[in-house]
Design a protein around this motif. Structure first.
Motif, PDB file in Angstrom:
ATOM      1  N   GLY A 117       0.803  -1.213   0.000  1.00 58.37           N
ATOM      2  CA  GLY A 117       0.000   0.000   0.000  1.00 58.37           C
ATOM      3  C   GLY A 117       0.837   1.264   0.000  1.00 58.37           C
ATOM      4  O   GLY A 117       2.071   1.221  -0.082  1.00 58.37           O
ATOM      5  N   SER A 118       0.132   2.384   0.090  1.00 56.26           N
ATOM      6  CA  SER A 118       0.778   3.695   0.042  1.00 56.26           C
ATOM      7  C   SER A 118       0.336   4.549   1.218  1.00 56.26           C
ATOM      8  O   SER A 118      -0.752   4.355   1.777  1.00 56.26           O
ATOM      9  CB  SER A 118       0.416   4.418  -1.260  1.00 56.26           C
ATOM     10  OG  SER A 118       0.887   3.716  -2.390  1.00 56.26           O
ATOM     11  N   LEU A 119       1.195   5.496   1.552  1.00 57.59           N
ATOM     12  CA  LEU A 119       0.901   6.431   2.633  1.00 57.59           C
ATOM     13  C   LEU A 119       1.712   7.693   2.364  1.00 57.59           C
ATOM     14  O   LEU A 119       2.835   7.619   1.832  1.00 57.59           O
ATOM     15  CB  LEU A 119       1.321   5.823   3.967  1.00 57.59           C
ATOM     16  CG  LEU A 119       0.672   6.296   5.262  1.00 57.59           C
ATOM     17  CD1 LEU A 119      -0.837   6.041   5.226  1.00 57.59           C
ATOM     18  CD2 LEU A 119       1.292   5.576   6.452  1.00 57.59           C
ATOM     19  N   ARG A 120       1.139   8.842   2.702  1.00 56.85           N
ATOM     20  CA  ARG A 120       1.888  10.082   2.609  1.00 56.85           C
ATOM     21  C   ARG A 120       1.944  10.729   3.978  1.00 56.85           C
ATOM     22  O   ARG A 120       0.906  10.978   4.592  1.00 56.85           O
ATOM     23  CB  ARG A 120       1.263  11.050   1.609  1.00 56.85           C
ATOM     24  CG  ARG A 120       2.167  12.272   1.336  1.00 56.85           C
ATOM     25  CD  ARG A 120       1.587  13.233   0.334  1.00 56.85           C
ATOM     26  NE  ARG A 120       0.611  14.132   0.926  1.00 56.85           N
ATOM     27  CZ  ARG A 120       0.298  15.330   0.423  1.00 56.85           C
ATOM     28  NH1 ARG A 120       0.891  15.753  -0.676  1.00 56.85           N
ATOM     29  NH2 ARG A 120      -0.624  16.084   1.009  1.00 56.85           N
ATOM     30  N   ILE A 121       3.143  11.003   4.431  1.00 59.37           N
ATOM     31  CA  ILE A 121       3.302  11.700   5.698  1.00 59.37           C
ATOM     32  C   ILE A 121       3.760  13.131   5.418  1.00 59.37           C
ATOM     33  O   ILE A 121       4.410  13.406   4.408  1.00 59.37           O
ATOM     34  CB  ILE A 121       4.266  10.975   6.654  1.00 59.37           C
ATOM     35  CG1 ILE A 121       5.624  10.705   6.013  1.00 59.37           C
ATOM     36  CG2 ILE A 121       3.636   9.673   7.126  1.00 59.37           C
ATOM     37  CD1 ILE A 121       6.624  10.025   6.950  1.00 59.37           C
ATOM     38  N   SER A 122       3.360  14.026   6.329  1.00 60.51           N
ATOM     39  CA  SER A 122       3.590  15.450   6.128  1.00 60.51           C
ATOM     40  C   SER A 122       4.335  16.049   7.311  1.00 60.51           C
ATOM     41  O   SER A 122       4.276  15.531   8.433  1.00 60.51           O
ATOM     42  CB  SER A 122       2.247  16.179   5.975  1.00 60.51           C
ATOM     43  OG  SER A 122       1.497  15.633   4.929  1.00 60.51           O
ATOM     44  N   CYS A 123       4.984  17.152   7.044  1.00 61.31           N
ATOM     45  CA  CYS A 123       5.695  17.890   8.099  1.00 61.31           C
ATOM     46  C   CYS A 123       5.491  19.369   7.843  1.00 61.31           C
ATOM     47  O   CYS A 123       5.836  19.869   6.764  1.00 61.31           O
ATOM     48  CB  CYS A 123       7.176  17.544   8.077  1.00 61.31           C
ATOM     49  SG  CYS A 123       8.206  18.534   9.191  1.00 61.31           S
ATOM     50  N   VAL A 124       4.914  20.050   8.826  1.00 61.89           N
ATOM     51  CA  VAL A 124       4.739  21.494   8.739  1.00 61.89           C
ATOM     52  C   VAL A 124       5.811  22.156   9.589  1.00 61.89           C
ATOM     53  O   VAL A 124       5.976  21.824  10.766  1.00 61.89           O
ATOM     54  CB  VAL A 124       3.343  21.922   9.209  1.00 61.89           C
ATOM     55  CG1 VAL A 124       3.211  23.436   9.136  1.00 61.89           C
ATOM     56  CG2 VAL A 124       2.272  21.268   8.357  1.00 61.89           C
ATOM     57  N   ALA A 125       6.520  23.085   8.973  1.00 63.35           N
ATOM     58  CA  ALA A 125       7.628  23.761   9.660  1.00 63.35           C
ATOM     59  C   ALA A 125       7.258  25.206   9.970  1.00 63.35           C
ATOM     60  O   ALA A 125       6.642  25.880   9.153  1.00 63.35           O
ATOM     61  CB  ALA A 125       8.876  23.720   8.787  1.00 63.35           C
ATOM     62  N   SER A 126       7.652  25.660  11.153  1.00 63.92           N
ATOM     63  CA  SER A 126       7.487  27.067  11.504  1.00 63.92           C
ATOM     64  C   SER A 126       8.811  27.579  12.047  1.00 63.92           C
ATOM     65  O   SER A 126       9.623  26.808  12.577  1.00 63.92           O
ATOM     66  CB  SER A 126       6.373  27.251  12.532  1.00 63.92           C
ATOM     67  OG  SER A 126       6.649  26.512  13.712  1.00 63.92           O
ATOM     68  N   GLY A 127       9.020  28.879  11.893  1.00 66.10           N
ATOM     69  CA  GLY A 127      10.254  29.472  12.392  1.00 66.10           C
ATOM     70  C   GLY A 127      11.452  29.244  11.486  1.00 66.10           C
ATOM     71  O   GLY A 127      12.590  29.471  11.892  1.00 66.10           O
ATOM     72  N   ILE A 128      11.174  28.831  10.245  1.00 65.70           N
ATOM     73  CA  ILE A 128      12.265  28.545   9.314  1.00 65.70           C
ATOM     74  C   ILE A 128      12.297  29.598   8.218  1.00 65.70           C
ATOM     75  O   ILE A 128      11.269  29.945   7.665  1.00 65.70           O
ATOM     76  CB  ILE A 128      12.077  27.150   8.688  1.00 65.70           C
ATOM     77  CG1 ILE A 128      12.514  26.066   9.673  1.00 65.70           C
ATOM     78  CG2 ILE A 128      12.872  27.009   7.402  1.00 65.70           C
ATOM     79  CD1 ILE A 128      12.387  24.675   9.152  1.00 65.70           C
ATOM     80  N   ILE A 129      13.500  30.082   7.923  1.00 68.66           N
ATOM     81  CA  ILE A 129      13.680  30.912   6.727  1.00 68.66           C
ATOM     82  C   ILE A 129      13.903  29.935   5.592  1.00 68.66           C
ATOM     83  O   ILE A 129      14.970  29.352   5.444  1.00 68.66           O
ATOM     84  CB  ILE A 129      14.881  31.852   6.889  1.00 68.66           C
ATOM     85  CG1 ILE A 129      14.656  32.756   8.103  1.00 68.66           C
ATOM     86  CG2 ILE A 129      15.076  32.664   5.626  1.00 68.66           C
ATOM     87  CD1 ILE A 129      15.855  33.589   8.463  1.00 68.66           C
ATOM     88  N   ALA A 130      12.855  29.741   4.793  1.00 66.40           N
ATOM     89  CA  ALA A 130      12.765  28.590   3.901  1.00 66.40           C
ATOM     90  C   ALA A 130      13.999  28.392   3.037  1.00 66.40           C
ATOM     91  O   ALA A 130      14.504  27.289   2.904  1.00 66.40           O
ATOM     92  CB  ALA A 130      11.527  28.714   3.035  1.00 66.40           C
ATOM     93  N   ASN A 131      14.515  29.432   2.450  1.00 60.53           N
ATOM     94  CA  ASN A 131      15.593  29.245   1.494  1.00 60.53           C
ATOM     95  C   ASN A 131      16.924  28.910   2.142  1.00 60.53           C
ATOM     96  O   ASN A 131      17.904  28.656   1.435  1.00 60.53           O
ATOM     97  CB  ASN A 131      15.746  30.488   0.627  1.00 60.53           C
ATOM     98  CG  ASN A 131      14.629  30.600  -0.392  1.00 60.53           C
ATOM     99  OD1 ASN A 131      13.968  29.609  -0.693  1.00 60.53           O
ATOM    100  ND2 ASN A 131      14.394  31.787  -0.896  1.00 60.53           N
ATOM    101  N   ASN A 132      16.980  28.895   3.460  1.00 57.35           N
ATOM    102  CA  ASN A 132      18.254  28.665   4.132  1.00 57.35           C
ATOM    103  C   ASN A 132      18.288  27.333   4.879  1.00 57.35           C
ATOM    104  O   ASN A 132      19.112  27.139   5.758  1.00 57.35           O
ATOM    105  CB  ASN A 132      18.530  29.810   5.099  1.00 57.35           C
ATOM    106  CG  ASN A 132      19.978  29.868   5.529  1.00 57.35           C
ATOM    107  OD1 ASN A 132      20.877  29.561   4.740  1.00 57.35           O
ATOM    108  ND2 ASN A 132      20.222  30.226   6.771  1.00 57.35           N
ATOM    109  N   TYR A 133      17.350  26.437   4.551  1.00 55.21           N
ATOM    110  CA  TYR A 133      17.287  25.175   5.262  1.00 55.21           C
ATOM    111  C   TYR A 133      17.174  24.009   4.294  1.00 55.21           C
ATOM    112  O   TYR A 133      16.661  24.126   3.190  1.00 55.21           O
ATOM    113  CB  TYR A 133      16.052  25.137   6.175  1.00 55.21           C
ATOM    114  CG  TYR A 133      16.245  25.846   7.486  1.00 55.21           C
ATOM    115  CD1 TYR A 133      16.150  27.225   7.572  1.00 55.21           C
ATOM    116  CD2 TYR A 133      16.508  25.129   8.646  1.00 55.21           C
ATOM    117  CE1 TYR A 133      16.314  27.873   8.780  1.00 55.21           C
ATOM    118  CE2 TYR A 133      16.678  25.778   9.867  1.00 55.21           C
ATOM    119  CZ  TYR A 133      16.580  27.149   9.918  1.00 55.21           C
ATOM    120  OH  TYR A 133      16.744  27.794  11.111  1.00 55.21           O
TER     121      TYR A 133
END
Length: 122
Positions: A16-32
């Motif tokens: 089977g299939s599954l999708r897991i997610s991660c929500v990030a806060s406090g990150i300067i997106a282009n630098n991580y």
């Protein structure tokens, strides 16, 4: 303060299939860089996949290559791991992680989520 919150884990049958997610806060997106790790009972933590926020360069471990795909949605500050053709040996707690800087997306990582359980039944 960087915070990472995973979701989407659960129980799925082999194949089977599954999708897991991660929500990030406090990150300067282009630098991580963002990564997914997993840890099964009695085993060491395994580096599964990684992606840079900018440019989309990705890495997938040999154990999941061709079955798992990491992706990101910058507008939602989210990272995903699409897992297909799941096997019982994929059973583990999956952790989202963030790494400051653009030099590399290989460990070590600086920030960690709390983990989400993925269980694959045979």
């Amino acid at each position: 303060q960087v915070q990472l919150v995973e979701s989407g884990g659960g129980l799925v049958q082999a194949g089977g299939s599954l999708r897991i997610s991660c929500v990030a806060s406090g990150i300067i997106a282009n630098n991580y860089a963002m990564g997914w790790f997993r840890q099964a009972p009695g085993k060491e933590r395994e580096f599964v996949a990684a992606i840079k926020w900018s440019g989309g360069s990705t890495f997938h471990a040999d154990s999941v290559k061709g079955r798992f795909t990491i992706s990101r949605d910058n507008a939602k500050n989210s990272v995903y791991l699409q897992m297909n053709s799941l096997k019982p040996e994929d059973t583990a707690v999956y952790y989202c992680a963030a790494k400051k800087g653009l030099a590399s997306y290989f460990p070590p990582y600086d920030y960690w989520g709390q983990g989400t359980q993925v269980t694959v039944s045979s």
